[in-house]
Write a protein that holds these residues in place. Structure first.
Motif, mmCIF file in Angstrom:
data_model
loop_
_atom_site.group_PDB
_atom_site.id
_atom_site.type_symbol
_atom_site.label_atom_id
_atom_site.label_comp_id
_atom_site.label_asym_id
_atom_site.label_seq_id
_atom_site.Cartn_x
_atom_site.Cartn_y
_atom_site.Cartn_z
ATOM 1 N N THR A 184 29.953 9.649 31.346
ATOM 2 C CA THR A 184 28.523 9.910 31.104
ATOM 3 C C THR A 184 27.965 9.110 29.929
ATOM 4 O O THR A 184 26.838 9.351 29.505
ATOM 5 C CB THR A 184 28.297 11.412 30.830
ATOM 6 O OG1 THR A 184 29.111 11.819 29.705
ATOM 7 C CG2 THR A 184 28.665 12.242 32.047
ATOM 8 N N SER A 185 28.728 8.165 29.388
ATOM 9 C CA SER A 185 28.232 7.375 28.265
ATOM 10 C C SER A 185 27.131 6.417 28.736
ATOM 11 O O SER A 185 26.994 6.139 29.929
ATOM 12 C CB SER A 185 29.364 6.580 27.616
ATOM 13 O OG SER A 185 29.783 5.541 28.484
ATOM 14 N N THR A 186 26.360 5.895 27.784
ATOM 15 C CA THR A 186 25.267 4.981 28.117
ATOM 16 C C THR A 186 25.771 3.743 28.841
ATOM 17 O O THR A 186 25.162 3.271 29.817
ATOM 18 C CB THR A 186 24.515 4.577 26.836
ATOM 19 O OG1 THR A 186 24.016 5.738 26.194
ATOM 20 C CG2 THR A 186 23.361 3.639 27.160
ATOM 21 N N ILE A 189 26.617 4.656 32.405
ATOM 22 C CA ILE A 189 25.397 4.921 33.171
ATOM 23 C C ILE A 189 24.729 3.602 33.553
ATOM 24 O O ILE A 189 24.240 3.439 34.681
ATOM 25 C CB ILE A 189 24.437 5.815 32.357
ATOM 26 C CG1 ILE A 189 25.037 7.223 32.222
ATOM 27 C CG2 ILE A 189 23.066 5.872 33.025
ATOM 28 C CD1 ILE A 189 24.230 8.148 31.339
ATOM 29 N N ASN A 190 24.708 2.644 32.609
ATOM 30 C CA ASN A 190 24.138 1.327 32.913
ATOM 31 C C ASN A 190 24.928 0.625 34.018
ATOM 32 O O ASN A 190 24.356 -0.058 34.872
ATOM 33 C CB ASN A 190 24.105 0.461 31.664
ATOM 34 C CG ASN A 190 23.061 0.920 30.662
ATOM 35 O OD1 ASN A 190 22.074 1.546 31.043
ATOM 36 N ND2 ASN A 190 23.272 0.616 29.388
ATOM 37 N N ASN A 193 23.869 2.196 37.233
ATOM 38 C CA ASN A 193 22.516 1.764 37.596
ATOM 39 C C ASN A 193 22.504 0.336 38.139
ATOM 40 O O ASN A 193 21.589 -0.050 38.877
ATOM 41 C CB ASN A 193 21.578 1.870 36.397
ATOM 42 C CG ASN A 193 21.318 3.309 36.009
ATOM 43 O OD1 ASN A 193 21.467 4.227 36.826
ATOM 44 N ND2 ASN A 193 20.927 3.538 34.754
#
Length: 219
Positions: A184-186, A189-190, A193
Motif C-alpha cells: 500500500t505504499s505510494t 500504488i504508482n 496505476n
C-alpha cells in the motif's frame, strides 16, 4: 482438427493436435537402439458446435477447448526401456472469465434467395496448474521418491504467488512471491496505476529439512 471443422481452433493454430507423443533419439536409424524414450500425454479434445446444424454454416465458429496442449503426463524411460521417472499434472476446473459476442451472415445451402444471420459467443477461459506429482525410480529402491509441487495464485493479478514442493524424504521448499498489489505504499500504488501489477517485488524461499527452516529473501 475435425472432419467437420478442418483447421479449427482445437489444435491452437496447428493443423493437427496430438494426444500422445513419443520422443527418442535413435542410432543409425535403428529404432531398437536408442538412448531413452520420453512419452507425453496431452489434453486434446475436438471442437464442439453449439448445434449440429451449425456444421452446415461455412466458417461458423465452434466451442474450442482452450486447454488443449496442456500436458497430463510425462514418462521417462532409459535405454533399456525401464521407467525412471513419471510426472503427472493436475489442473483447476475451467473458469470462464469473459465472452465476446459475434455475428455471422451466411447463405444457407438450402436457401439460395436470401441471406441469414446468427449470433454466437466466443469465450475467454483460464485454468490453473494446481499440482504436479513426480516419481523418481531408482534401481536399488523398492518405492520411488515422490515429489509433490502445489501451486497457488493471486486473486487480483492471477499470477502464481506460492509454489510448495514436498518430497518423500521430508524436504519442503516453499517459494512465496509478492507483487505491487500486495503493498500500500505510494511507490507500489504508482506501479499499480501504471499497470505494473505482474512485476515480482519480493520472493521468499523457505527450505525445511530435519525440522529446521532456512529463509532466503530476494527483493
Amino acid at each position: 482438427s475435425t472432419p467437420y471443422t478442418p483447421f479449427s481452433n482445437s489444435a491452437q493454430g496447428g493443423h493437427v493436435g496430438y494426444s500422445y507423443v513419443e520422443e527418442k533419439t535413435v542410432e543409425n536409424g535403428n529404432e531398437t537402439s536408442h538412448n531413452g524414450i520420453t512419452l507425453y500425454k496431452f489434453v486434446n479434445i475436438q471442437d464442439e458446435p453449439e448445434n449440429l446444424s451449425d456444421r452446415l454454416i461455412k466458417g461458423f465458429p465452434a466451442f474450442s477447448h482452450q486447454d488443449n496442449g496442456s500436458p497430463l503426463e510425462i514418462r521417462y524411460f532409459d535405454k533399456n526401456n525401464t521407467l525412471i521417472k513419471l510426472k503427472t499434472f493436475q489442473y483447476s476446473d475451467r473458469q470462464i472469465v469473459g465472452n465476446i459476442k459475434g455475428l455471422k451472415v451466411f447463405q444457407s445451402p438450402m436457401t439460395k434467395n436470401h441471406m441469414s444471420i446468427k449470433f454466437y459467443d466466443q469465450f475467454s477461459e483460464r485454468w490453473d496448474l494446481l499440482k504436479t506429482t513426480e516419481y523418481n525410480y531408482h534401481e536399488k529402491s523398492i518405492e520411488p521418491v515422490e515429489t509433490i509441487t502445489e501451486y497457488k495464485y493471486n486473486d487480483s493479478n492471477l499470477r502464481q504467488n506460492s509454489e510448495k514442493t514436498t518430497n518423500s524424504n521430508g524436504v519442503i521448499v516453499e517459494k512465496l512471491t509478492k507483487y505491487p498489489i500486495d503493498y500500500t505504499s505510494t511507490m507500489h500504488i504508482n506501479m499499480k496505476n501504471n499497470h505494473m501489477v505482474n512485476m515480482p517485488i519480493e520472493v521468499t524461499t523457505n527450505i525445511t529439512t530435519g525440522g529446521k527452516t532456512t529463509e532466503i529473501s530476494k527483493y
